[in-house]
Structures are given as C-alpha cells and as structure tokens.
Design an enzyme around this catalytic site. Structure first.
Site, PDB file in Angstrom:
ATOM      1  N   LYS A 164      59.745  63.101  45.776  1.00 59.67           N
ATOM      2  CA  LYS A 164      59.936  64.441  45.447  1.00 59.67           C
ATOM      3  C   LYS A 164      58.062  64.864  45.467  1.00 59.67           C
ATOM      4  O   LYS A 164      56.690  64.659  45.189  1.00 59.67           O
ATOM      5  CB  LYS A 164      59.954  65.127  44.293  1.00 59.67           C
ATOM      6  CG  LYS A 164      60.338  66.212  43.907  1.00 59.67           C
ATOM      7  CD  LYS A 164      61.154  66.851  42.233  1.00 59.67           C
ATOM      8  CE  LYS A 164      61.373  67.831  42.154  1.00 59.67           C
ATOM      9  NZ  LYS A 164      62.041  67.850  40.676  1.00 59.67           N
TER      10      LYS A 164
ATOM     11  N   SER B  37      67.174  68.855  37.370  1.00 63.42           N
ATOM     12  CA  SER B  37      66.708  69.029  38.152  1.00 63.42           C
ATOM     13  C   SER B  37      66.985  67.421  38.806  1.00 63.42           C
ATOM     14  O   SER B  37      66.323  67.735  40.300  1.00 63.42           O
ATOM     15  CB  SER B  37      65.194  69.503  38.571  1.00 63.42           C
ATOM     16  OG  SER B  37      64.525  70.095  38.284  1.00 63.42           O
TER      17      SER B  37
ATOM     18  N   SER C  82      65.752  71.249  40.835  1.00 57.44           N
ATOM     19  CA  SER C  82      65.055  71.187  41.561  1.00 57.44           C
ATOM     20  C   SER C  82      64.322  70.385  42.676  1.00 57.44           C
ATOM     21  O   SER C  82      63.995  69.805  43.643  1.00 57.44           O
ATOM     22  CB  SER C  82      63.203  71.773  41.319  1.00 57.44           C
ATOM     23  OG  SER C  82      63.113  70.775  40.586  1.00 57.44           O
TER      24      SER C  82
END
Lengths: 484, 484
Positions: free
Chosen positions: B78, B177, B153
């Site tokens: 990420k 997330s 996310s």
C-alpha cells in the site's frame, strides 16, 4: 522588595518565569542525531527530526533521567506516571506541525528553590518541570527572497521549568534565574550558555497595589535571553503597566516581545490572536512509568548542591557568608577553591586570592575559571614561598600574574627574575645605612619626631632592592638605625 | 501454468523444487498486470525494473541454498508505507513527488525475508475512506465487478491480490481498511493487534488506531507474512515487546470446543440479507466443526462510529500538519508564509481529507476538547472493556466484516455518513486494539464476495488463524476467482 511608589499608591510586581533549558545530552530527545551547536545547517538531521511522513519518536532515556535529576534537586515530586502531549501550531521551524511536549502530566511538580536577595533568603516555588523538543531555526538574513530553515536544533531536548508567581521584583527574578542556572550546571544537565541559547526565559508579569491579594492582568514577555534583559525588560514592563493603570487604562492580556535594541517591550499578539495549541496526549509515545528504584539511584548520584556547599564552606573553612556565596556560585570555581585548599592553601587566603587577583585576571582576559591557565596547586606553591619568606606579599602579586601568563611555577619565575626576598639583616643594614647617609636631612627630621617620613625611607629601600627586601626587617632596621 | 495464481506457499514449494524461477513468477505477474491493470487500476507505482533485479538476486540466493520464508515472492505494498527511493504518495497530490530516504520497518522485514516489491497500491488519500474513491489519483475497480468499488482504504492492495496482480500484499487498517476491502474482494485480510507490527514508516493517519496487516489469497499466506513482519521494533515505542509465535503452527489444529461469541449488536436491522445469511451459514459450519457458538453482547457498539470519527480525525488533524509545503511534497508559492500554507494545503488535499482535518481540529479546540476528544477517550475505554468482558467467556467473536457487499462506484460518495457506516462492524476492533481477520464466507446472488470477521483477544492472532484456516479448508470459497 521593590515596591514602586506612585503618588499615594504603592504597587508591587508579581512575576513568574518559564525557563527553557537545553539538556546536555549527546543526542536529540527523540532520535539519534547529535546535539552539537554550530554545525553546518541541517547536517545534524534525520527523517525523524525532519518530520518525514511515517517516522516515530523514541524517547532518549538520558533526557528523562536529566529531568528527574533536576526535579530531585529542586525539591519536586517525580510523577510516577507521566506522558507527552502534542502542542499543535504551524511554523516552518517546526517540522511536524506540532511540538512534542508535556501538558497534563509533567514529569516533575511542586518544587522550590532558595534565592538570596540583599542578604534576604526566600523560597520560590516551582510549579512544574516538563520535557519537550526544541524547534529549528528560520534564517532570514542573506537569503534573498526566501527564508531558509535549519533543523539542527529541532529535537534537541529541553526542560521547561515553570516558577510560581512568587517573584516580586526584577532583582528577584534575576536572582532566581541565576540560582536556577547554577543548579543546572552543578547537576551537569545544562551548560547554562545563554549566548548560545542553552538557557532562555519568558516572563509573566502583572502589577497590583500593595496589599491586594488578587493578581492583576498578566502579560507574557518573550525572548529574554540574558540576565540583563530579564532585569531591563521587567523594569520597563513594571513602569509601563503602572503608567497605564495610573492613567486610568486597563492592562490587556497579551504576549509582548522584548526588543533589546530599543529597550522596550512591544505587543506581539493579544488574547484573541493567542494560539489554540490543541494539546492532546501524544499517541506515538507510551506513557512513562518511572521505576522508583531508578529515582533512588538518581537521588543518590546527585552532587552537593550550591546551598549545601555554601553552608559547608562557612562551617568547614570558616569563610564569611559572602565569600562562600561567591565561591559556590559556579561549580568549577568552588572546585578550584577546594583543590587549592586540599593541596595545603589556607582557606581564607585562597579565597582572597581567587576573589581578588584571580578574578581580575580572568575578567581582563574574558576567561572562565575552567579556562584558567593557573592551576590551584601553583597558587598554593606560591603561597608557601610567601609564608617561608622567600618572596614578599607584594612580589607575590607580580609572581601570580606571571604564573597566570606563562603557566610556569612560582619557583622558576622567582629564580629567573631574581625575585627572592632579601631577608639577610646584614645585607639590608648596608642598604639602610647607605640611604640614611644619603638623606641626612630627612633623617634629622625623623629624629625630631616627623614619624611619617618612615614611609619615605621604606620606599627608598624598596626602590633600591626592587621591592625584594623583607619589609619587616627593613622597618626594624630603619627604626633602629635612624634613631641611633 | 499461470504462475500469477500461486499462493506464497505454493510458489515457495515450486521455487525450492527448482521447477520455476523467481523470474518466471515475476514475469507472469507483470504479464498479468499488463493485461488487467487498465481495467482494475490497483497500482499507483510499478517497480518493474527493481522487481526484475530483485528477482535475479532472489534466484541467486535460492541457488545458493538459502531458504528464507518469502524468498522470491512478489509483493504489492500500500502506498502509505515508506519505501526507500521509491515514490510514496498516500494517493495524495500533496505527496505526489515524495521519495522517502528511508524504509518502513514492515517492508524492511519483508525484504529481509527475500520478498520482491512489484509496486505500490492505490488507496483512499491518507487512508481516509472506505471505497478507494478518495484516491487523489485514480479509482480502483473491484475485480469481481468493475462497476463496483474494491472497498477501502486498502482497495488497491485487495484488488491486486484478488486479480492475481501480485501474490500477496500489505495494507493498513485504521477502522477496517484491510478487512473491509478484503471482504469486498473475496480475499483474506488481517488486522493484527495494535502494537504487533511496527508502524515505523507507515504514514500516519490516526496513530492510536493504525496497524499494518496482510492481504492474501489464503489464511496460510497471512500467517507466513506475519511470521516475517510481527514483533517489537525499537523505532516504534508503541510496538509490543512480546515474543512472536510461529503463526503457521496452529494451522490445521482442530477447533473443537472453541467458544465463538456472536455479538447480537452486529446483526442489525438494515444489513444486507445475503450477507447475514452467508455469515449465519458460516457460523453453522463452524458449529458443525465442533466450535461452540455463544450469543454475547458488546453493549457500547452503537457509540463506536461517533467515537472513532472524533479520535481518528483529531489525531489526523495533527498528523497531517507536517504537509505544509516547507520540506517536501507539493508547494504552492504564496505571497507570504500564510498564503503558501493555505494554497498548498488547499490544492494538495482532497475533500475528505480536508473534512477530517477540520473535524479533528474542531474536536481538539479549547472549549470543545472535554466534550469531544476527552469524552471519546472515555467511551473508547468502555468499548475496550466490552471486548475484555466478552473474551472472559469466549475465545473469538464472529461477525460480518461489512454490512453489505461491494457497492457501486459513486453510490456513496455524496453522503459521507453512509460511507462511514460501511465500517460499522470493523471500527470497534481498532478502538479496542484487538486483532481481527476477514475470510471469504460466500457470495451474493450477484456473485459478490462476502467476508466473515473473526475477532480475537489482544495478541491472540493464533486463535484467528486457527478458526479461519479450519473454516477456509472446510469450504471452497477460496477456489472461486473473478472472471477478468
């Protein structure tokens, strides 16, 4: 107590100081960067103290130890549970946009220190001592249209030492700050160098009519980085506030900046523009629980502090209070004194030499006692030569100065310059007789009772012997031979 | 054979048997990426050159007989974890050009085990969002239905794993997330206990809630990665100084007699019927495998979202203060300092990030602090206590991961509150700091994956792995792949 008299109303000042002391750790408070002063801009930085995305602080345990040490030396309670908080504000020298400080649970609270003003001792309360990180420095000069930021200082560990509003005059404020500085240096936690900003001070001050209990509206003065500025700024501010009140005005709560150039304080921001720092507990650091055993360990490692040392100098060495106070005002000075006494110097004699000739020479060359080229044992050696009559007390002053300049020992200097005292009565008598013969008129007048001419004759002998003649022997022989 | 389909354990097996090379896998992955990335848009940065260099190096190490747990495994990370010399943007314009000079601890540990980074994945800007639509760069599509969001996310990481554009990925989880996108994309997502994996180098959103975790094709891979990344880190004071077990050791252990709590507050009016059915079916499955369901209550669940949105935004308002245009990232020149700050942040941040900064700034403001931030911390304590109470009687809790399957792109963007509600089942876990894992437990009639959330005690990830593995191996959901 400096009460300001104005017409019928007497005013007094109420002052509290916030002193920021840089801790003498080798590395910064939350990263491993060096704290050295004066390096190339941004050469002592890393992702953590630059505030890169994703970095986390790790507490320098030595800084915590220093704060505890300071707390113990100032009679504070050490909090068993303490934590850091974030103080949020935007400024280019603050890389994270917040300063890691302490707010609700500082490491030390409820302390006090003793100050002495005009021979009067008094206790000044310490509200709290907390740890925080220093900010960097913005550079505006010589940078064209831009300003630059140097983050070498960002993250240097600070202690903020907050006093109670117990101070009543600029003199007391200065005495407090001096005492605090002395303690910090004794503890080895701060170098006390105000020029380099290792010790800085903000002051809160209000005035009120003498006898009134409530405080007046207070004003914060920033940027007081010398004892003189503390005194001048507070004096100015007291006058200013008194004038405002006398003219029927009201003091407004605000932050003012001391301008040392013009010698006035100027409004920086009012209460309305005051920052809302939005303090909240720092989530990146876990709360600190300090092990009582560690506190005990620090307690037992505390050095003798100035007050205790001063009392001991009086009782152990029989020094007058004033001498003891001066000699203990700086730790290295007190150590110089004790070293000299330990190697055989008489305490009062050593004290006199330090407070007289040594201070004069150091001041003249703008040196601190730590930079003193003259070692305590050299003074003691010289004093022994005075005692055994090798040199006179007068010559000793010359020899002392010579040791200071050259670093040579007294013995060598005396030999080289032929400064050995002439104590041989026969040798001196020859000179005395010669002088009496050459000044027959004066000798007659002396005999006739004009005793003050003794000084003239002594002077003549000293002139001839370049000051080396033993004054006592000279006096005795002059008296005897003049009257014979 | 389509090597991109491999799991970590399968790939390791073939690599060790010398049936394939690391280059083979990496080539396969990049072929896959070339074919799909236009549709899925999971990556913000692809590190192809570095990946092939890494592959060559890893293959040499394999040839030398090295046997690290992730040697030669292509990973996606990420884009909020700092990777040295590789752009790290948090999908924000304000960091569009930020190249970290340092590496996060989690990715350092991945590399130490020999993994190969293939790229940085898309996300909601600064991890603020539940659909990855708040990315300042691009919208990532759900591989199961390209009209739908992948969740957020960590939507890029979840979509990349689901689309076989990598073997495994790291994500971060502040309020769901990792788990929610894992659920929406039909993969396994683990949020470890707060403090289990170092946050050093993870760009902070909400420091007391953020945690790095895994997104994988199956449960075993998650355990393998956790063996590599978990454990105390001296650079993160909030990481737990606890020993790390071999998480793979519990895989395959039967779950007979394990008590699974079913919190009644997690089966609510208005949740998707198919999701509810799938979860209830999963519970029946676990029961048939010997687990003992127990209905329990987490009474403060209804306050979780409100509490979360005060604490998370408060911390975020402070954490994001460093993006000021001074040191790195976007700078919009201004006529003065304030102008530069304002225009940089106005341009650099997206709407949701601004909204949260404002909410947090407000909650921390003087006069509101007690009513909001302080109160939230008190409620957080109660929520934590709910879990502690529950875990006195059960080993794990079972809930849906999200109340609905993946929603359509644009469906909730105009209503932030509706968006916030998609995290309703995941947020309490972060507030309590406990670990939780989402494992696929079925599909809706529209062929959208549904996730089962398993919540454990602090530092008891082993219980999660044990239950999840038993469930995964007892069902065939993992066999289904999106038709891309």
């Amino acid at each position: 107590m400096a009460n300001e008299e104005t017409g019928l109303m007497k005013y007094e000042a109420v002052i509290g100081l916030e002193v920021h002391a840089q801790m003498r750790t080798d590395t910064k408070i939350f990263c491993g960067c060096s704290t050295l002063f004066g390096s190339e801009p941004n050469s002592q930085t890393c992702p953590v103290c630059i505030g890169m995305p994703g970095v986390l602080p790790v507490l320098n345990k030595k800084a915590l130890g220093f704060a505890i040490r300071t707390g113990l030396a100032t009679d504070c309670t050490i909090s068993p549970y303490s934590r850091f908080a974030r103080k949020n504000y935007f400024y280019p020298d603050l890389p994270k946009g917040y300063q890691i400080s302490q707010y609700e649970l500082p490491i030390c609270e409820h302390g006090q220190i003793e100050i002495l003003v005009d021979g009067q001792a008094g206790k000044i309360g310490i509200t709290r001592i907390h740890m925080e990180e220093d900010a960097g420095k913005n550079i505006h000069e010589g940078t064209g249209d831009f300003s630059f930021v140097d983050l070498n200082r960002a993250g240097v560990p600070l202690m903020e030492i907050v006093s109670e509003p117990d101070l009543r005059s600029p003199q007391e404020a200065v005495a407090y700050m001096k005492k605090l500085r002395t303690i910090l240096i004794y503890l080895g936690v701060c170098d006390g160098n105000m020029e380099q900003g290792s010790l800085r001070c903000d002051a809160n001050i209000s005035v009120r009519p003498v006898g009134r209990q409530e405080f007046g509206v207070k004003v914060e003065i920033k940027n007081l980085n010398s004892f003189r500025f503390v005194e001048k700024a507070l004096e100015y501010e007291i006058k200013r506030q008194r004038k405002v009140i006398e003219e029927g005005g009201k003091i407004i709560q605000e932050t003012r900046l001391w301008d040392s150039g013009s010698g006035v304080t100027e409004s920086m921001r009012g209460k309305e523009e005051a920052h809302d720092y939005r303090y909240f507990p720092e989530p990146d650091l876990v709360p600190m629980t300090v092990d009582p055993a560690w506190i005990n360990e620090i307690q037992s490692s505390l050095p003798e502090l100035p007050d205790a040392k001063r009392e001991r100098f009086v009782s152990e060495y029989g020094l007058p209070e004033a001498d003891a106070d001066l000699l203990t005002s700086e730790k290295p000075l007190s150590e110089w004194f004790e070293d000299a006494v330990k190697t055989g110097g008489g305490p009062k004699t050593v004290a006199n030499w330090i407070m007289g000739d040594l201070m004069k020479l150091l001041n003249a060359e703008n040196k601190t006692i730590e930079e003193c080229p003259l070692q305590p044992h050299q003074l003691v050696d010289m004093l022994k030569l005075v005692e055994n009559g090798t040199i006179s007390g007068k010559i000793a002053k010359t020899v002392f100065e010579e040791i200071f300049r050259t670093g040579k020992n007294a013995g060598a200097i005396i030999q080289e310059q032929g400064l050995v005292q002439i104590s041989d009565a026969g040798e001196i008598e020859k000179i005395v007789d010669e002088i009496i013969a050459n000044h027959a008129k004066e000798a007659e007048r002396f005999k006739a009772g004009e005793e003050k001419l003794m000084g003239f004759f002594v002077g003549q002998v000293m002139k001839l012997t370049k000051g080396k003649a033993n004054p006592q022997v000279v006096n005795e022989l002059l008296k005897k031979n003049l009257l014979s | 054979m389509s090597l991109y389909r491999l799991t970590i354990s399968e790939a390791r097996d073939l690599l060790l048997k010398r049936e394939i090379t690391v280059q083979d896998i990496v080539s396969s992955i990049f072929t896959r990426i070339d074919a799909l990335e236009k549709k899925v848009s999971a990556f913000l940065t692809l590190t192809k050159d570095e990946a092939f260099r890494g592959a060559e190096d890893a293959q040499k190490r394999i040839d030398r007989g090295e046997n690290k747990s992730l040697l030669g495994i292509p990973f996606a990370v990420k884009d909020n974890m700092c990777t040295r010399n590789i752009r790290t943007t948090c999908a924000s314009k304000i960091l569009h050009n930020f190249v970290p000079p340092y590496e996060s601890t989690a990715t350092t540990r991945l590399s130490a085990e020999g993994s190969v980074l293939i790229g940085k994945t898309n996300m909601d800007e600064f991890a603020m969002g539940s659909s990855t639509e708040n990315s300042g760069v691009q919208i990532t599509k759900n591989p199961w239905d390209l009209e739908r969001i992948p969740g957020g996310s960590s939507g890029g990481s979840a979509a990349a794993v689901a689309a076989d554009e990598c073997i495994a990925a790291l994500g971060s989880d502040t309020g769901g997330s990792i788990r929610q996108p894992a659920s929406f994309c039909g993969v396994v997502g683990l949020k470890p206990t707060y403090g289990r994996v170092s946050r050093y180098g993870l760009v902070a959103f909400a420091s007391s809630l953020d945690q790095i975790g895994t997104i994988t094709k199956n449960v075993r891979d998650s355990a393998i990665i956790m063996n590599a990344i978990a454990g105390h880190d001296p650079c993160d004071s909030t990481s737990a100084p606890l020993p790390v077990p071999d998480f793979t050791a519990v895989l395959g252990r039967d779950i007979r007699g394990m008590r699974i709590g079913i919190p009644k507050e997690y089966f609510i009016e208005g949740m998707d019927r198919e999701v509810e059915q799938a979860v209830k079916e999963a519970i029946r499955h676990l029961e048939s495998a010997g687990a003992v369901p127990v209905e329990i209550s987490l009474p403060h669940t209804e306050y979780a979202i409100a509490t979360y949105y005060i604490i998370a935004t408060s911390e975020a308002s402070s954490n994001l203060a460093r993006y000021d245009g001074v040191k790195y990232g976007l700078r919009n020149e201004g006529k003065d300092l304030m102008d530069m700050y304002v225009s940089t942040r106005a341009r650099g941040f997206g709407a949701e990030v601004k909204r949260r900064i404002m909410l947090g700034t407000y909650a921390l403001s003087s006069g509101y602090y007690d009513a909001y931030y302080k109160k939230s911390q008190q409620v957080r304590t109660l929520i934590k206590k709910d879990f502690e109470d529950a875990f006195r009687t059960v080993d794990v809790l079972i809930t849906p991961t999200a109340p609905t399957p993946a929603f359509r792109i644009g469906e909730k963007t105009s209503d932030p509150l509706q968006m916030y509600l998609s995290d309703i089942f995941t947020i309490s876990v972060n507030l309590a700091g406990v670990p939780a894992l989402s494992v696929p437990c079925g599909f809706t009639s529209g062929n959208l994956p549904v996730g089962l959330q398993i919540i454990g005690k602090h530092f008891d990830e082993e219980a999660l792995f044990r239950i999840a593995y038993a469930y995964e191996q007892g069902t065939e959901w993992r066999m289904r792949k999106p038709a891309l």
